[in-house]
Design a protein around this motif. Structure first.
Motif, short mmCIF file in Angstrom:
data_model
loop_
_atom_site.label_atom_id
_atom_site.label_comp_id
_atom_site.label_asym_id
_atom_site.label_seq_id
_atom_site.Cartn_x
_atom_site.Cartn_y
_atom_site.Cartn_z
N SER A 1 0.87 -1.19 0.00
CA SER A 1 0.00 0.00 0.00
C SER A 1 0.90 1.23 0.00
O SER A 1 2.07 1.18 0.40
N GLU B 1 1.08 5.58 0.72
CA GLU B 1 0.42 6.79 1.22
C GLU B 1 1.13 8.01 0.64
O GLU B 1 2.35 8.01 0.49
N PHE C 1 5.33 9.32 -2.51
CA PHE C 1 4.55 8.35 -1.72
C PHE C 1 5.48 7.61 -0.77
O PHE C 1 6.69 7.64 -0.93
N PRO D 1 3.77 2.40 3.98
CA PRO D 1 3.70 2.66 5.42
C PRO D 1 4.80 1.93 6.18
O PRO D 1 5.03 0.74 5.96
N THR E 1 11.17 6.79 0.62
CA THR E 1 9.94 7.14 -0.09
C THR E 1 10.07 6.81 -1.58
O THR E 1 11.16 6.49 -2.07
#
Ligand SMILES: Nc1nc2c(ncn2[C@@H]2O[C@H](COP(=O)(O)OP(=O)(O)OP(=O)(O)O)[C@@H](O)[C@H]2O)c(=O)[nH]1
Ligand SMILES: C[S@@+](CC[C@H](N)C(=O)[O-])C[C@H]1O[C@@H](n2cnc3c(N)ncnc32)[C@H](O)[C@@H]1O
Ligand code: SF4
Ligand code: SF4
Length: 325
Positions: A218, A220, A234, A237, A242
């Motif tokens: 996933s 974020e 992004f 998590p 990044t």
């Protein structure tokens, strides 16, 4: 007063190319034979590059990225960087490199005042690295990353140009790197600078890259920094690093464009894909105000966006090594 262009965009970033030479021959950047070599007299002296940088900072540029060709192959670079770093008003001095010479130079770059490095790395497999760069050793780049860390640089941004059928199967491996390494790994859409035949088949859209990573992890969104470049950012998590996507061709980010460019021969460009350029060379020895005015005009003439569309490219072919990417 902030420097703004005709579309109200704040322009605060100069990409300054110090050479068109390179110790690699990346297939997306130049032909196999390399680019026609310019003579020493065609390339601006460091004093000339310094005057341009000083004029740019005087009119409101706050970030300079030194690029090339490969900037680290130019002799005398370190003292030049130290002069740039000392320019009053310059907030960020950063550099983009293929990393091959970092084992020797990282500590000197850090001492000279370079704040951050972006390192290009298109594959984590030796054979694919060679297939793309045509020469050079992957291990040198990995050693260069270690040398940058040992020299005290903050974690680098890693630039991976994604090409379908060549290295696109490594996108998830690169994303996985961020789980344990604090890098910002950036996936860059292959741009048809050289207008390679059938280039559309090579470009993988940023959306597809994100979807492939999203099938595994996933993601974020991460807020962008104030003098940030074009990447959308992004994080997986809990990851140390990044992920960034530079959708240079598809979801173009020209509306937020904040930059101008000057090549190592003194051509100032308002857009990476602009066919026209201002030749600054005849004005470099004049009063600083002359260069400042020319750079202001360049900013005033910046186009709204590039003319690339997924189905066509309208620009004259060029090598990124000549412009600085
Ligand atoms: N289309 C387009 N691509 C760009 C532009 N600036 C940089 N790129 C591409 O973005 C990729 C990464 O460039 P970098 O030299 O790392 O610079 P940056 O992305 O501005 O870096 P940061 O300032 O650290 O975010 C390269 O493939 C560049 O060619 C731009 O203005 N337009
Ligand atoms: C021209 S290089 C100069 C700096 C240094 N030699 C390097 O490779 O990092 C700057 C950036 O442009 C990118 N680049 C070059 N050609 C490109 C292309 N056709 N599409 C997308 N990015 C490209 C490179 O991957 C690199 O990250
Ligand atoms: S992308 Fe950078 S390393 Fe590769 S050929 Fe171009 S200038 Fe050299
Ligand atoms: S393509 Fe041109 S207008 Fe668009 S972001 Fe790059 S330099 Fe700016």
């Amino acid at each position: 007063m902030p420097l703004t262009d005709g579309y109200g965009r704040r322009i605060n970033y100069l990409r300054l190319s110090v050479t068109d030479r390179c110790n690699l021959r990346c297939r997306y950047c130049m032909p196999a034979a390399g680019v026609a070599k310019l003579g020493h007299d065609d390339i601006l002296r460091y004093e000339e590059l310094y005057r341009i940088a000083r004029a740019a900072v005087a009119i409101g540029i706050e970030k300079i990225r030194v690029t090339g060709g490969e900037p680290l192959v130019r002799k005398g670079l370190v003292p030049f960087l130290a002069r740039l770093a000392a320019l009053p008003g310059l907030r960020q001095l950063v550099l983009t490199t293929n990393g091959l010479l970092l084992p020797e130079l990282a500590a000197d770059l850090r001492r000279a005042g370079v704040q951050r490095l972006n390192v290009s790395l298109d594959s984590l497999r030796s054979a694919t690295f060679r297939q793309i760069a045509r020469t050079g050793e992957l291990q040198r780049v990995l050693d260069g990353l270690a040398a940058a860390e040992a020299a005290g640089f903050p974690p680098p941004k890693i630039n991976m140009v994604v090409m379908r059928g060549i290295n696109d199967d490594e996108v998830v491996d690169f994303a996985r790197l961020t789980l344990t390494r604090p890098y910002q790994v950036r996936f860059i859409e292959y741009m048809p600078a050289t207008r390679e035949e059938n280039w559309q088949a090579l470009t993988v859209a940023g959306r597809e890259i994100l979807a492939r990573i999203g099938a595994e992890f996933s993601l974020e969104p991460v807020a962008k920094g104030e003098l940030a470049g074009p990447a959308e950012e992004f994080r997986i998590p809990g990851a140390a690093g990044t992920i960034g996507v530079i959708s240079a061709v598809s979801g173009h980010f020209c509306g937020d464009c904040n930059r101008i460019r000057v090549t190592s021969t003194g051509l100032a460009k308002g857009c990476l894909f602009a066919d026209d350029a201002f030749d600054l060379r005849p004005f470099i020895a004049a009063e600083p105000a002359v260069l400042e005015e020319l750079l202001r005009r360049l900013v005033g003439c910046k186009p709204a966006r590039h003319g690339l569309a997924p189905e066509q490219a309208a620009h004259r072919p060029f090598s990124m090594a000549k412009v600085g990417g």
